[in-house]
Design a protein around this motif. Structure first.
Motif, PDB file in Angstrom:
ATOM      1  N   ASP A   1      25.131  30.256  53.318  1.00  0.00           N
ATOM      2  CA  ASP A   1      24.618  30.877  52.103  1.00  0.00           C
ATOM      3  C   ASP A   1      24.539  29.845  50.979  1.00  0.00           C
ATOM      4  O   ASP A   1      25.521  29.142  50.712  1.00  0.00           O
ATOM      5  N   LEU A   2      23.398  29.764  50.312  1.00  0.00           N
ATOM      6  CA  LEU A   2      23.202  28.763  49.262  1.00  0.00           C
ATOM      7  C   LEU A   2      24.171  28.969  48.102  1.00  0.00           C
ATOM      8  O   LEU A   2      24.748  28.002  47.600  1.00  0.00           O
ATOM      9  N   THR A   3      24.376  30.196  47.673  1.00  0.00           N
ATOM     10  CA  THR A   3      25.299  30.432  46.556  1.00  0.00           C
ATOM     11  C   THR A   3      26.696  29.932  46.900  1.00  0.00           C
ATOM     12  O   THR A   3      27.321  29.220  46.102  1.00  0.00           O
ATOM     13  N   ASP A   4      27.179  30.274  48.077  1.00  0.00           N
ATOM     14  CA  ASP A   4      28.505  29.816  48.507  1.00  0.00           C
ATOM     15  C   ASP A   4      28.572  28.293  48.561  1.00  0.00           C
ATOM     16  O   ASP A   4      29.564  27.685  48.148  1.00  0.00           O
ATOM     17  N   ALA A   5      27.515  27.674  49.077  1.00  0.00           N
ATOM     18  CA  ALA A   5      27.485  26.211  49.171  1.00  0.00           C
ATOM     19  C   ALA A   5      27.537  25.572  47.787  1.00  0.00           C
ATOM     20  O   ALA A   5      28.218  24.558  47.580  1.00  0.00           O
ATOM     21  N   LEU A   6      26.839  26.158  46.806  1.00  0.00           N
ATOM     22  CA  LEU A   6      26.846  25.616  45.449  1.00  0.00           C
ATOM     23  C   LEU A   6      28.201  25.800  44.770  1.00  0.00           C
ATOM     24  O   LEU A   6      28.661  24.906  44.052  1.00  0.00           O
ATOM     25  N   VAL A   7      28.834  26.928  45.008  1.00  0.00           N
ATOM     26  CA  VAL A   7      30.181  27.147  44.467  1.00  0.00           C
ATOM     27  C   VAL A   7      31.133  26.110  45.061  1.00  0.00           C
ATOM     28  O   VAL A   7      31.904  25.468  44.343  1.00  0.00           O
ATOM     29  N   ASP A   8      31.057  25.930  46.370  1.00  0.00           N
ATOM     30  CA  ASP A   8      31.927  24.960  47.039  1.00  0.00           C
ATOM     31  C   ASP A   8      31.672  23.534  46.551  1.00  0.00           C
ATOM     32  O   ASP A   8      32.608  22.750  46.387  1.00  0.00           O
ATOM     33  N   ALA A   9      30.417  23.185  46.313  1.00  0.00           N
ATOM     34  CA  ALA A   9      30.069  21.824  45.880  1.00  0.00           C
ATOM     35  C   ALA A   9      30.717  21.474  44.542  1.00  0.00           C
ATOM     36  O   ALA A   9      31.068  20.319  44.301  1.00  0.00           O
ATOM     37  N   GLN A  10      30.902  22.459  43.682  1.00  0.00           N
ATOM     38  CA  GLN A  10      31.468  22.203  42.362  1.00  0.00           C
ATOM     39  C   GLN A  10      32.929  21.763  42.411  1.00  0.00           C
ATOM     40  O   GLN A  10      33.396  21.076  41.506  1.00  0.00           O
TER      41      GLN A  10
ATOM     42  N   ASP B   1      10.071  23.268  57.883  1.00  0.00           N
ATOM     43  CA  ASP B   1      11.168  24.099  58.380  1.00  0.00           C
ATOM     44  C   ASP B   1      12.355  24.024  57.432  1.00  0.00           C
ATOM     45  O   ASP B   1      12.736  22.937  57.000  1.00  0.00           O
ATOM     46  N   GLY B   2      12.923  25.180  57.122  1.00  0.00           N
ATOM     47  CA  GLY B   2      14.099  25.223  56.263  1.00  0.00           C
ATOM     48  C   GLY B   2      13.800  25.301  54.784  1.00  0.00           C
ATOM     49  O   GLY B   2      14.719  25.273  53.958  1.00  0.00           O
ATOM     50  N   HIS B   3      12.509  25.401  54.408  1.00  0.00           N
ATOM     51  CA  HIS B   3      12.133  25.473  52.994  1.00  0.00           C
ATOM     52  C   HIS B   3      12.875  26.617  52.298  1.00  0.00           C
ATOM     53  O   HIS B   3      13.050  27.691  52.855  1.00  0.00           O
ATOM     54  N   VAL B   4      13.312  26.371  51.071  1.00  0.00           N
ATOM     55  CA  VAL B   4      14.008  27.376  50.258  1.00  0.00           C
ATOM     56  C   VAL B   4      13.116  27.687  49.059  1.00  0.00           C
ATOM     57  O   VAL B   4      12.690  26.771  48.343  1.00  0.00           O
TER      58      VAL B   4
ATOM     59  N   ALA C   1      16.967  29.385  42.068  1.00  0.00           N
ATOM     60  CA  ALA C   1      17.318  29.808  40.712  1.00  0.00           C
ATOM     61  C   ALA C   1      18.380  30.901  40.737  1.00  0.00           C
ATOM     62  O   ALA C   1      19.357  30.855  39.972  1.00  0.00           O
ATOM     63  N   ASP C   2      18.227  31.887  41.621  1.00  0.00           N
ATOM     64  CA  ASP C   2      19.196  32.978  41.718  1.00  0.00           C
ATOM     65  C   ASP C   2      20.565  32.464  42.167  1.00  0.00           C
ATOM     66  O   ASP C   2      21.592  32.826  41.594  1.00  0.00           O
ATOM     67  N   ALA C   3      20.579  31.617  43.194  1.00  0.00           N
ATOM     68  CA  ALA C   3      21.846  31.085  43.719  1.00  0.00           C
ATOM     69  C   ALA C   3      22.540  30.218  42.676  1.00  0.00           C
ATOM     70  O   ALA C   3      23.762  30.310  42.497  1.00  0.00           O
TER      71      ALA C   3
ATOM     72  N   GLN D   1      22.276  30.348  39.377  1.00  0.00           N
ATOM     73  CA  GLN D   1      22.797  31.189  38.300  1.00  0.00           C
ATOM     74  C   GLN D   1      24.064  31.909  38.743  1.00  0.00           C
ATOM     75  O   GLN D   1      25.063  31.938  38.018  1.00  0.00           O
ATOM     76  N   THR D   2      24.067  32.467  39.936  1.00  0.00           N
ATOM     77  CA  THR D   2      25.240  33.167  40.453  1.00  0.00           C
ATOM     78  C   THR D   2      26.426  32.213  40.604  1.00  0.00           C
ATOM     79  O   THR D   2      27.577  32.592  40.366  1.00  0.00           O
ATOM     80  N   ALA D   3      26.158  30.960  40.956  1.00  0.00           N
ATOM     81  CA  ALA D   3      27.208  29.951  41.134  1.00  0.00           C
ATOM     82  C   ALA D   3      27.660  29.354  39.802  1.00  0.00           C
ATOM     83  O   ALA D   3      28.545  28.496  39.781  1.00  0.00           O
ATOM     84  N   GLY D   4      27.043  29.772  38.699  1.00  0.00           N
ATOM     85  CA  GLY D   4      27.440  29.265  37.390  1.00  0.00           C
ATOM     86  C   GLY D   4      26.806  27.936  37.030  1.00  0.00           C
ATOM     87  O   GLY D   4      27.311  27.205  36.183  1.00  0.00           O
ATOM     88  N   LEU D   5      25.682  27.629  37.655  1.00  0.00           N
ATOM     89  CA  LEU D   5      24.972  26.374  37.398  1.00  0.00           C
ATOM     90  C   LEU D   5      23.650  26.653  36.707  1.00  0.00           C
ATOM     91  O   LEU D   5      23.080  27.736  36.834  1.00  0.00           O
ATOM     92  N   SER D   6      23.141  25.643  36.019  1.00  0.00           N
ATOM     93  CA  SER D   6      21.833  25.737  35.377  1.00  0.00           C
ATOM     94  C   SER D   6      20.890  24.738  36.026  1.00  0.00           C
ATOM     95  O   SER D   6      21.248  23.579  36.222  1.00  0.00           O
ATOM     96  N   GLN D   7      19.690  25.199  36.316  1.00  0.00           N
ATOM     97  CA  GLN D   7      18.669  24.311  36.856  1.00  0.00           C
ATOM     98  C   GLN D   7      18.034  23.596  35.674  1.00  0.00           C
ATOM     99  O   GLN D   7      17.496  24.230  34.777  1.00  0.00           O
ATOM    100  N   THR D   8      18.122  22.247  35.664  1.00  0.00           N
ATOM    101  CA  THR D   8      17.644  21.519  34.492  1.00  0.00           C
ATOM    102  C   THR D   8      16.383  20.716  34.747  1.00  0.00           C
ATOM    103  O   THR D   8      15.630  20.473  33.817  1.00  0.00           O
ATOM    104  N   SER D   9      16.163  20.264  35.973  1.00  0.00           N
ATOM    105  CA  SER D   9      14.964  19.477  36.248  1.00  0.00           C
ATOM    106  C   SER D   9      14.753  19.356  37.749  1.00  0.00           C
ATOM    107  O   SER D   9      15.598  19.751  38.541  1.00  0.00           O
ATOM    108  N   THR D  10      13.615  18.798  38.095  1.00  0.00           N
ATOM    109  CA  THR D  10      13.309  18.481  39.480  1.00  0.00           C
ATOM    110  C   THR D  10      12.886  17.018  39.533  1.00  0.00           C
ATOM    111  O   THR D  10      12.522  16.430  38.508  1.00  0.00           O
ATOM    112  N   ALA D  11      12.947  16.445  40.729  1.00  0.00           N
ATOM    113  CA  ALA D  11      12.536  15.050  40.879  1.00  0.00           C
ATOM    114  C   ALA D  11      11.839  14.872  42.221  1.00  0.00           C
ATOM    115  O   ALA D  11      12.244  15.461  43.221  1.00  0.00           O
TER     116      ALA D  11
END
Length: 148
Positions: free
Chosen positions: A75-84, A103-106, A112-114, A116-126
């Motif tokens: 789960d992306l949200t769980d992975a983002l929480v763990d990464a922090q 394959d695997g595109h998100v 954006a939803d994951a 926000q739920t993980a307490g992160l802000s999307q600030t840019s792309t590269a």
């Protein structure tokens, strides 16, 4: 940026596009055979150190997370929480996902939803790779933190 750095080199170096700097500790999560090895090499060249993995027992300045939809990545949200838990205060997560049509595109809305739920802000792309998209995610502390 070094006073001797070539501006064209800065634009072509994917690690510089991620805002990485010499001496930073970069932790890599989600490594698999499909990652972009040129990007990994550019990160190591710029920072002057090998990427550390999930077994690293200290904090990192940046987490480089490879994530694919509908795989064993979970789960992306769980992975983002763990990464922090691996980040210094004010650290950044660069989320790398397969580009549209691969394959695997998100979907961007799922990121954006994951985030926000993980307490992160999307600030840019590269643009860092032919096959991977990079999204910069920060904590509130990171957005307010002064640049080093």
């Amino acid at each position: 940026m070094s006073a001797t750095a070539d501006p064209a080199e800065d634009r072509s170096n994917p690690a510089r596009r991620l805002g990485l700097e010499p001496g930073q500790v970069v932790q890599e999560l989600g490594y698999d055979e499909d990652v972009d090895h040129d990007l990994r090499e550019s990160v190591e060249d710029l920072t002057g150190a090998e990427l550390v993995d999930e077994d690293y027992d200290d904090v990192a300045d940046v987490v480089l997370m490879w994530f694919r939809e509908d795989t064993e990545d979970g789960d992306l949200t769980d992975a983002l929480v763990d990464a922090q838990e691996y980040l210094v205060e004010g650290g950044v997560v660069w989320l790398l996902t397969p580009k549209t049509g691969r394959d695997g595109h998100v979907e961007a809305s799922d990121i954006a939803d994951a985030a926000q739920t993980a307490g992160l802000s999307q600030t840019s792309t590269a643009a860092v790779s032919k096959d991977w998209s990079a999204v910069r995610l920060t904590t509130k502390a990171a957005k307010a933190a002064p640049k080093r």
